[in-house]
Design an enzyme around this catalytic site. Sequence first.
Site, mmCIF file in Angstrom:
data_model
loop_
_atom_site.group_PDB
_atom_site.id
_atom_site.type_symbol
_atom_site.label_atom_id
_atom_site.label_comp_id
_atom_site.label_asym_id
_atom_site.label_seq_id
_atom_site.Cartn_x
_atom_site.Cartn_y
_atom_site.Cartn_z
ATOM 1 N N TYR A 65 43.653 -40.423 -17.829
ATOM 2 C CA TYR A 65 43.238 -39.394 -16.879
ATOM 3 C C TYR A 65 44.057 -39.508 -15.593
ATOM 4 C CZ TYR A 65 39.081 -38.455 -19.781
ATOM 5 O OH TYR A 65 38.219 -38.130 -20.810
ATOM 6 N N LEU A 236 29.663 -28.562 -19.832
ATOM 7 C CA LEU A 236 29.424 -27.409 -18.952
ATOM 8 C C LEU A 236 30.329 -26.225 -19.285
ATOM 9 C CD1 LEU A 236 28.844 -29.109 -15.479
ATOM 10 C CD2 LEU A 236 27.137 -28.110 -17.005
ATOM 11 N N GLY A 239 32.449 -23.924 -16.823
ATOM 12 C CA GLY A 239 31.823 -22.924 -15.961
ATOM 13 C C GLY A 239 31.662 -21.556 -16.574
#
Length: 322
Positions: A65, A236, A239
């Site tokens: 990451y 999620l 969005g």
Amino acid sequence: MRDTTPGGAHGAARPPHGRLLYGCMGLGGTWDDRPYTAADIDHAQAAVEAALDAGITAFDHADIYRHGKSEAVFGEVLSRAPGLRERIVLQTKCGIRLPAEGRPGLYDLRADSIVRRVRESLARLRTDVIDTLLLHRPDPLARPEEIARALGDLHSEGLVRQFGVSNMSAAQIDRLQAHLDVPLVANQLEMSLERRDWVEAGVLVNTGAAAANGFPAGTLEYCAAHGIELQAWGALARGRYTGAEPSPAADLIGELAAAKGTTPETVLLWWLQRHPAGIRPVVGTSRPERIRACRDAAVGEPGLSHEEWYALWIAARGKPLP
């Protein structure tokens, strides 16, 4: 210095902590070799504080990451807050190598690579022990007995408490587990109301659409039968249903959130948590307000009825169930 928390590296495993994990991929600045800045550390600290405020105490990393900078800024945050490490669970992954110096990106689960990358993660995170190490993606050239040797060495040295995988099928997990002396405790998969193949696979059996689904049949059932936690990355859905774009599913999520006195983010996470497989979502946004909006999913039971869960699924599908 060795870990001195209750149980230690060889004692009772600390993970998991709570119903959610916070995914740290958005921390650390840019996706290139530019160094992180003080502002990046501040940004990471704000995200960590928001997660703690929301009742999230487990943090998910990977060595790739932001080219390692996500782990590094998290280590900076830990150095700013004495005692924080003992209050949280740290999870990281290895097994992906990003493109570099003319070499393509590839997967690498050779024993020496696993051990080296774990030691590098420990240094960046400024900790003595990783609570859970996940193998990030399957490596077609990997030898299970070689992986087992590396994981066994890391465990016996007290560097990693427990192990899991990411993006693996039941058959891949079963083959690897046959060579291990320690149990695999987690499988992290992309799962959300947008990425529904994991739940679609269970109802498309004996239909013409089954072959096109692609999700490895039996993976959820295998994990449930063997006590392997399912973690949902991308929970999620970037969005999509909580403000990014209008849709019937987004409208229904908003209506349910208003009726239940909670947030759209919570309703979206409840949809995953309501499944009996015991799915544990990974919250990946780096915006503190959206992290805090997940609190009701972190501290309470999922508040969706049987009918509401199906209504969300069908709205997202855009067509009736078979």
